[in-house]
Structures are given as structure tokens and as C-alpha cells.
Design an enzyme around this catalytic site. Sequence first.
Site, mmCIF file in Angstrom:
data_model
loop_
_atom_site.group_PDB
_atom_site.id
_atom_site.type_symbol
_atom_site.label_atom_id
_atom_site.label_comp_id
_atom_site.label_asym_id
_atom_site.label_seq_id
_atom_site.Cartn_x
_atom_site.Cartn_y
_atom_site.Cartn_z
ATOM 1 N N ASP A 119 0.833 -1.251 0.137
ATOM 2 C CA ASP A 119 0.112 -0.158 -0.245
ATOM 3 C C ASP A 119 0.922 1.133 -0.093
ATOM 4 O O ASP A 119 2.057 1.197 0.212
ATOM 5 C CB ASP A 119 -1.034 -0.060 1.222
ATOM 6 C CG ASP A 119 -2.237 0.575 0.888
ATOM 7 O OD1 ASP A 119 -3.166 0.606 1.641
ATOM 8 O OD2 ASP A 119 -2.334 1.732 -0.008
HETATM 9 C C1 GLC Z 1 -4.270 4.328 0.018
HETATM 10 C C2 GLC Z 1 -5.262 3.163 0.128
HETATM 11 C C3 GLC Z 1 -5.256 2.434 -0.806
HETATM 12 C C4 GLC Z 1 -5.187 2.762 -2.429
HETATM 13 C C5 GLC Z 1 -3.739 3.481 -2.291
HETATM 14 C C6 GLC Z 1 -3.662 4.112 -3.669
HETATM 15 O O1 GLC Z 1 -3.627 4.734 1.125
HETATM 16 O O2 GLC Z 1 -5.098 2.516 1.349
HETATM 17 O O3 GLC Z 1 -6.592 1.495 -0.680
HETATM 18 O O4 GLC Z 1 -5.423 1.679 -3.228
HETATM 19 O O5 GLC Z 1 -3.307 4.154 -1.288
HETATM 20 O O6 GLC Z 1 -4.278 5.121 -3.674
#
Ligand code: GLC
Length: 740
Positions: A266
Site C-alpha cells: 500500500d
Molecule cells: C491508499 C489506500 C489504498 C489505495 C492506495 C492508492 O492509501 O490505502 O486502498 O489503493 O493508497 O491510492
Amino acid sequence: MAHDEQTVADTAAESRLDHLLRSLTVREKIGQLQQVQGGGGHVPQELAHAIRDGRVGSVINEVDAATVAQLQAIAVHESRAGIPLLIGRDVIHGFATVFPIPLGMASSWNPTAVERASQIAAREAASRGVNWTFAPMLDIGRDPRWGRVAEGFGEDPWLTSVLGAAAVRGFQGNDVSAPGRVAACAKHFVGYGASESGRDYNTTNIAPRELQDVHLPPFEAAVRAGVASVMTSFSDIDGIPATANRELLQGVLRESWHFDGMVVSDWDSIRQLSVHGLTSDDRESALQAAQAGVDMEMASTTYAVHLESLLEAGAISMDQLDAMVSNVLRLKLRLGLFDRAWEAPASTDVVGCAEHLEAAREIARESIVLLTNTQHRGDYLLPLSPSALRRVALIGPLADDAYEQMGTWVFDGDPSLSRTVRQALAAALPATATLEYVRGLPTTRSLDSAEFAAAVACARDADVAIVVVGEEAILSGEAHCRADVTLPGAQEALIEAVVATGTPVVLVVMAGRPLALERVAHTVQALFYAWHPGSMAGPALVDLLFGVVSPSGRLPVTLPRTSGQIPIYYAHKHTGKPASPETIVSMHDIHPRAPQLSVGNTSFHLDVHPSPLFPFGYGLTYTWVHYDAPTVQRAEVPMHGSVELNATVSNRGAHPVTEVVQLYVRDVVGSVTRPVKELKGFQRVTLAPGERRTVHFTLPVQDLAFTNRDMQRRAETGRFHAWIAPHAATNEHVEFTVHQ
Ligand code: GLC
């Protein structure tokens, strides 16, 4: 494709992959593991240089088709290795055409609807050059305080598994390289929904059996459905953050489930390992994440900075690096990226087309849950008869807000496509009816009651008052958690003022989470729970208000009475001292100086009834569906067999209905204690007025498996109860026994 053809194709693909891998330098290999932020409609020189230099494997958040084509052309034609890019975007519940939030779509209990919504979202996103979405989110959500409960499919592993697999099919289709398809990403692996106190990114203390039996199954279902990628969670699982959790990423995902897709961190979650206190610096974070099995790094750059020196130091091997890079290249091959010419896609712009909006309307209709519908002047208030209406009052901060009705995670949502409740009502009411609209409050959080008098005056003269309240989109979603999940602002006071006029009230709640509505739910004549219904909120709700279709939504989460009940969910344990009507005592009934033992020593709160306000699976329709007692064809079932269960349901009203018939089971005695109910199946059954239908479930005994005393996932012999029911709070069950 026939099996042997598939084998040949796989072999060809693997040899192509192997050839690609061998053609890369170490730095180019490491470059494939890096995802970087896009420029938002242009190509920054620094990004162009990094791509030419082979230091970028993926770009996130670029959705301008021409810019994406430029990025791909640089990667393919101006870098030495010529490897195309993964273009990632959060397309969570629609791209420009916005569907209900996932928790709303879950209320449809309709895998076909979820698949269709995901397919449309993929088609619109792909038309802008996106080839990878970070969805479906499969975290089990049992804490409405958590803002991200909006993004999942609710509290139940079975329902989340079925709908998650449908979303994967919708995004990817049978061939993810086909036009209009994108790679899906099961997230956030795993247990993120158990963030303590519903505070996002917080520690999760998940018992090992709960992890196995509640949080992991939806991800296994997504892997079985062929999901192309998995994203690790920010959260710490019993001291080991998911992004460094080798046992889960290697042991479970790769070795047990044979997942051969790609794992992405993430956003910045690898670097955060040192913030957690698991590592001392970025170099150690890169090492732990790589050793755990994270292939691509989103946003942070610990791999780019440290992997080469870790390789030189022998801390990671070339084989390990090659395995990570292979997972990225394999996804790109599966997407067919190497076989495309990189000019801007033809402007066959499907974004926001009438077909997509109609689908959004249909899915929103199925996602809205009718929770109450009481008698008014001798009949149920709903459905309303448009021709009988003279004056309609429309009140509330969400009755005419094209943006807020879309909900959270709508980066590309187009509010100009939205049709609000006000617009839809104005279009649907006959010329003989007058529609008066008063916002009542500037925002859902506002305490400014200046418009209350106008709202009251508007309601007083009306035949019916439709009051649309809830949460602005920003009050749910990532990092947007609330400790008190009652209606924000002065909305309860607004409802009370309108109710006091005596005009019948239809309350419509648009929210990104289950709200605690005990103070208002039974003061109004009808209550819809609409979640955030998306672009077509208005037409969908009006279709239900006027009975164009009967409501069919069912709750995918338990609605609490108060915030203090949380967590409250149907599949709870029985405990050794369960509450019962005989033992429940209200705080208000205790006389002064009452002796310690005078209050029932069982599991309840003194200041709120232990039952939920509305149970999991609950939802009303415009008819009356009767369930005969469930029956089982054989009361004794062998361990390798299946249980055959039936129940006859009948539509005893005047409206056609789509009924969500639910199968629950309880393992009465286990080698460990078991939940009082678990969903093990459901069927959507359409019944004409007067129609009776025997609904049949075949339940393989192996579906009753759980993590037993020895931490083995097994079904066990013994007594079971089964319900075939309209929701989780029904009592009439049938018994069967499983034997060896
Ligand atoms: C965010 C979220 C994740 C998302 C990623 C890209 O922090 O936790 O669900 O897909 O970043 O935006």
C-alpha cells in the site's frame, strides 16, 4: 481455452517472460518494482527521464488518455528495455459513472450486479489508459467507526467472498488482456478492518482462528477467481505489519493458495515499517518487505534506493529479485501490454454513457434498503401514489447534492452525471403536484438551524415530507473515522422538527457506514438506508418511493442502536452467559441501593438493549413474504456428503418481489466455540403476488469447516441448526447431524 492449449500458452508466456528477464540489467529489474505518482494530465520531465532510464514499472493516478499514451510510448520506444507500464488507479465503485459505494452494492446481495458495475468501471477506466485498479477491497468490516467500512462488502466472510469474486470477474473478465478490462487487486491483505477502535491504520489484534475463518476467506475466494494482484495492508497484525508478514504473504498466499499474481505494497507502507518500529531504517524495511514477498513498492522508494546494495551484500539473492520482477512482468504479459501500439486510444468515449447510467440506476435501486414502512391512514405509507400527491416537501442537506451522493473514493466521479433526489422527484411528479425543497442545513455537519422554520413550514403544508440526511462523503473513507456514529450536526433536531408537524415523513439516510439511529428510526413513518447511492441516487430512490420496483436491498452489516454497542455483528459467540429477555435489566429499572446480584448476570449493557437496531440481512419489501419452517431431507449426513435443505416461501401480498432467501447454520458444539449463526448461502428469488416457491439449498459438509482446536481447517461431526430466513435474527430452525 482447452487445458492443453492453456498449457502451451502458459509455456510460451513463461519462456517470453524468461527471455525478458534475462534481457534486463539489475537496475532495470529494480526499476520494474517501482510505482510512482503520475503528473495529473502531463508528463513531468523528471518522470519522463526516470522512465527512459528504466526506473519505473508503474505509474499511479494518471487518467488522461493522451498523457498515458505518452508515458507508454516513452517506456516502450525510448527506454533500453522497452517494457510498458502498469497504469494504476483507484476505481473503487465506478470511474465517471459512479455506482453505490461497495457497502451499498453489497446490500443488493447480487453478484451479477456487482460484476456488471465492475465491468462498466473497467470499461470507462480502460478508455483512459488505466490497466490496473486497486479494487475490490475485501476487508471484513464490523466496526462502523472505521471510515473504510464504506469500501468493503460488509461484516460477513461468505457474502464478501461471493461479491469479491464477482468484482474480480467484472474487472478482469475471462481474458484480462481484452479491451475494456483491467487487472483487479484484492486489498488490503489482511485484517485491516479489525483496526482497533475503528481508528484507521491502528493496530489489529486478531485471534489466529478469527484471521483464518473471518478475514482470510474473501481473499482466498478472490485468488480462486483469478485476481491478478494483491495489496498489503498498512496495519500491524499481532506485531507484524502485513507488508512484512512473510507467513501470510508466502505461507498463506503463495504456498497454500498458489497465488501466482503480483503483490503490491500500500502507499508508502514499506517505508512505514520503520515508523511501526519493526525496522530501524529504510534499508531494513526494503529487506523485510522483499523477504516477506512484496513485489512492487507503491510511492515510497526503499527498493529503488536499497535493493541493489542489499543484493551486493547478499542479503537478498538474485533469484529472490528475479521472482519479484517476474511477478510484475507476468502481469504485464497477461495484460497484453507488450502487444499494443501506444497511441492515444480512439475516442470511443464510453465514459458516462446512457447505458452505464441506466446500470447505475438499476444497481442503486437494489442497494437501497427499506427498514421501516408503517401504517398511515389505514395503509402502508409506501409506495407513494404520485397521482394522489398534491404537495411534496423535500428537505435535507443531501436531497439535492450531486457530489455528496457519490460517496467516498470517487477520484474520477463526474457530478455532472448525477441525478439528485430533487431532480428525479421533479421529473417524476405529475403537473398536479407541487414539490417544495428546503435544504434545512447547509451541510450534514452543520449546527445552523436558521432554515428549520422554513423546513417546518414546507412540511406542514405537504402530504408527505421526504427528508434526506446522513453523512457527507468526506465523513467516511480512508482515515475518515468517527467515534460517535450518530447522525452528525443538527440533523436529528431537523428530523424532530419536521416530524412534529404531523406530516408523514419518509427518512432517507445516505451514509458511508452503518449509523446509530435509535433516536430517530421509529419517529418517522418510513426509513430508507441508501448508503451513498452514486450518480443515479435520485432516479433509483424515486423508483422505490413510487413502487416502480419493490425494494430488495438487505443489510450487509448490522445496524447498531448506539455507538457504544460497537462492535456488534450477527456471527457472534454464544458465551457462557448469554443475555435473555428474562435477564436483561434496563438501568432505568434498577431501584436505588439495588444489591449487586439483583441485576441479571448475563451479557448485556444496562443502558441499551443487546439487540441491534436492525440485524444483518434485514430489509423490507412492498409485500409480505412468508417463510414456512425449513426442512432437511436427511437428518443424518456423512462427513463427505451434503445437507439438502428446503423452505417454501410465498408472496402473500399484492406486489411482485425479489426476496433474498438466506441460509444460516450453527455448529452447536465444536472443538472450539462457534458463532451462533453463520451465513452459508443465499438465493435471490423473484415471486409474483400469490406465488409460492420451494427454495432448495445443497450445503456440502465441507462448507462447515473451521479452524479447530489443533488449528486445522476441518468440518466436525455433531449437531447443527439451520435457518432458511429473511435475515439473521430469525429463530425457527431445523436440526441435522453430521457423522463420520
Ligand atoms: C491508499 C489506500 C489504498 C489505495 C492506495 C492508492 O492509501 O490505502 O486502498 O489503493 O493508497 O491510492
